[in-house]
Design an enzyme around this catalytic site. Sequence first.
Site, PDB file in Angstrom:
ATOM      1  N   THR A  27       2.815   2.652   5.713  1.00  0.00           N
ATOM      2  CA  THR A  27       1.713   3.389   5.097  1.00  0.00           C
ATOM      3  C   THR A  27       1.008   4.252   6.139  1.00  0.00           C
ATOM      4  O   THR A  27       0.809   3.841   7.280  1.00  0.00           O
ATOM      5  CB  THR A  27       0.697   2.416   4.475  1.00  0.00           C
ATOM      6  OG1 THR A  27       1.371   1.567   3.552  1.00  0.00           O
ATOM      7  CG2 THR A  27      -0.417   3.154   3.763  1.00  0.00           C
ATOM      8  N   LEU A  63      -3.261  -1.301   7.914  1.00  0.00           N
ATOM      9  CA  LEU A  63      -2.373  -0.614   6.994  1.00  0.00           C
ATOM     10  C   LEU A  63      -0.950  -1.078   7.301  1.00  0.00           C
ATOM     11  O   LEU A  63      -0.608  -1.329   8.457  1.00  0.00           O
ATOM     12  CB  LEU A  63      -2.456   0.909   7.165  1.00  0.00           C
ATOM     13  CG  LEU A  63      -3.790   1.590   6.840  1.00  0.00           C
ATOM     14  CD1 LEU A  63      -3.698   3.077   7.142  1.00  0.00           C
ATOM     15  CD2 LEU A  63      -4.171   1.368   5.381  1.00  0.00           C
ATOM     16  N   ASP A  64      -0.117  -1.196   6.261  1.00  0.00           N
ATOM     17  CA  ASP A  64       1.278  -1.527   6.488  1.00  0.00           C
ATOM     18  C   ASP A  64       1.906  -0.507   7.433  1.00  0.00           C
ATOM     19  O   ASP A  64       1.486   0.655   7.478  1.00  0.00           O
ATOM     20  CB  ASP A  64       2.059  -1.504   5.174  1.00  0.00           C
ATOM     21  CG  ASP A  64       1.660  -2.619   4.228  1.00  0.00           C
ATOM     22  OD1 ASP A  64       1.009  -3.579   4.678  1.00  0.00           O
ATOM     23  OD2 ASP A  64       2.014  -2.526   3.036  1.00  0.00           O
ATOM     24  N   MET A  65       2.935  -0.928   8.146  1.00  0.00           N
ATOM     25  CA  MET A  65       3.638  -0.030   9.061  1.00  0.00           C
ATOM     26  C   MET A  65       4.074   1.249   8.360  1.00  0.00           C
ATOM     27  O   MET A  65       3.957   2.346   8.904  1.00  0.00           O
ATOM     28  CB  MET A  65       4.849  -0.748   9.659  1.00  0.00           C
ATOM     29  CG  MET A  65       5.688   0.106  10.598  1.00  0.00           C
ATOM     30  SD  MET A  65       7.070  -0.846  11.272  1.00  0.00           S
ATOM     31  CE  MET A  65       7.888   0.407  12.267  1.00  0.00           C
ATOM     32  N   ARG A 105       1.655  -2.072  -3.298  1.00  0.00           N
ATOM     33  CA  ARG A 105       3.097  -2.013  -3.507  1.00  0.00           C
ATOM     34  C   ARG A 105       3.544  -3.044  -4.560  1.00  0.00           C
ATOM     35  O   ARG A 105       4.360  -2.743  -5.439  1.00  0.00           O
ATOM     36  CB  ARG A 105       3.818  -2.233  -2.167  1.00  0.00           C
ATOM     37  CG  ARG A 105       3.427  -1.187  -1.141  1.00  0.00           C
ATOM     38  CD  ARG A 105       3.764  -1.585   0.291  1.00  0.00           C
ATOM     39  NE  ARG A 105       5.191  -1.503   0.564  1.00  0.00           N
ATOM     40  CZ  ARG A 105       5.716  -1.669   1.776  1.00  0.00           C
ATOM     41  NH1 ARG A 105       4.921  -1.936   2.811  1.00  0.00           N
ATOM     42  NH2 ARG A 105       7.025  -1.581   1.966  1.00  0.00           N
TER      43      ARG A 105
END
Length: 229
Positions: free
Chosen positions: A71, A67-69, A175
């Site tokens: 998120t 997961l993105d930082m 995104r």
Amino acid sequence: MSSGPPNNYLTSAASAELVLMYADDSLLVLNKPSGLLAVPGRGEDKQDCLSARVQRRFPDALVVHRLDMATSGVMLMARGIAMQRVLAKSFETRQVHKRYIAVVQGCLLPPESADGWGLIDLPIVVDWPRRPLRIIDAQRGKPSQTRWRSVAFDEASDSTRVELEPLTGRSHQLRVHLQALGHPILGDALYAPAALAAAAPRLLLHACALGLAHPCSAEPMRFESPPPF
């Protein structure tokens, strides 16, 4: 453009306790906070991350997806290399079901479909001059698909709550796809205009559910985490 979440939000992520949702000999399921890296980054200041914290308790834990930082939400890890390969294959063959909740700018009208779900089918490629940003590129982009459904419009904040199901797993896919629709996610320091990036204390994107068949027993499993926004 905003450079990232506020310092107090990063501090809260750094001090957040490890939330273990499930554990057995095959896999682990975690609830990642926003502001915490999933895996180590470059530099000594980017070594604290979810995978490192988990490995201090479960030394055989290995990353299967990320997961993105910015998120938050449900993230799965494998126990050992053999199980990592099995679970990675499940992701590659789309046998793992993922669902996200996001809050986007403006009124995103429901698609004209029988079930209320739409499909964003736009290829994504890294924007090399502006790494780590991604862009839509019909010639060079990799196939990228996201199912989406409008849940509710909030007139006071001029924002729409949206459910998302990525069918592919490109970096920043949700995104970039929502930005391409003209409805960037609130709090997105990378893809939203400065005013919208500052409209929330964090990226309003949360991995709220993950479903799969257990890699050993084939038992259906589903893990849910309500969004904290």
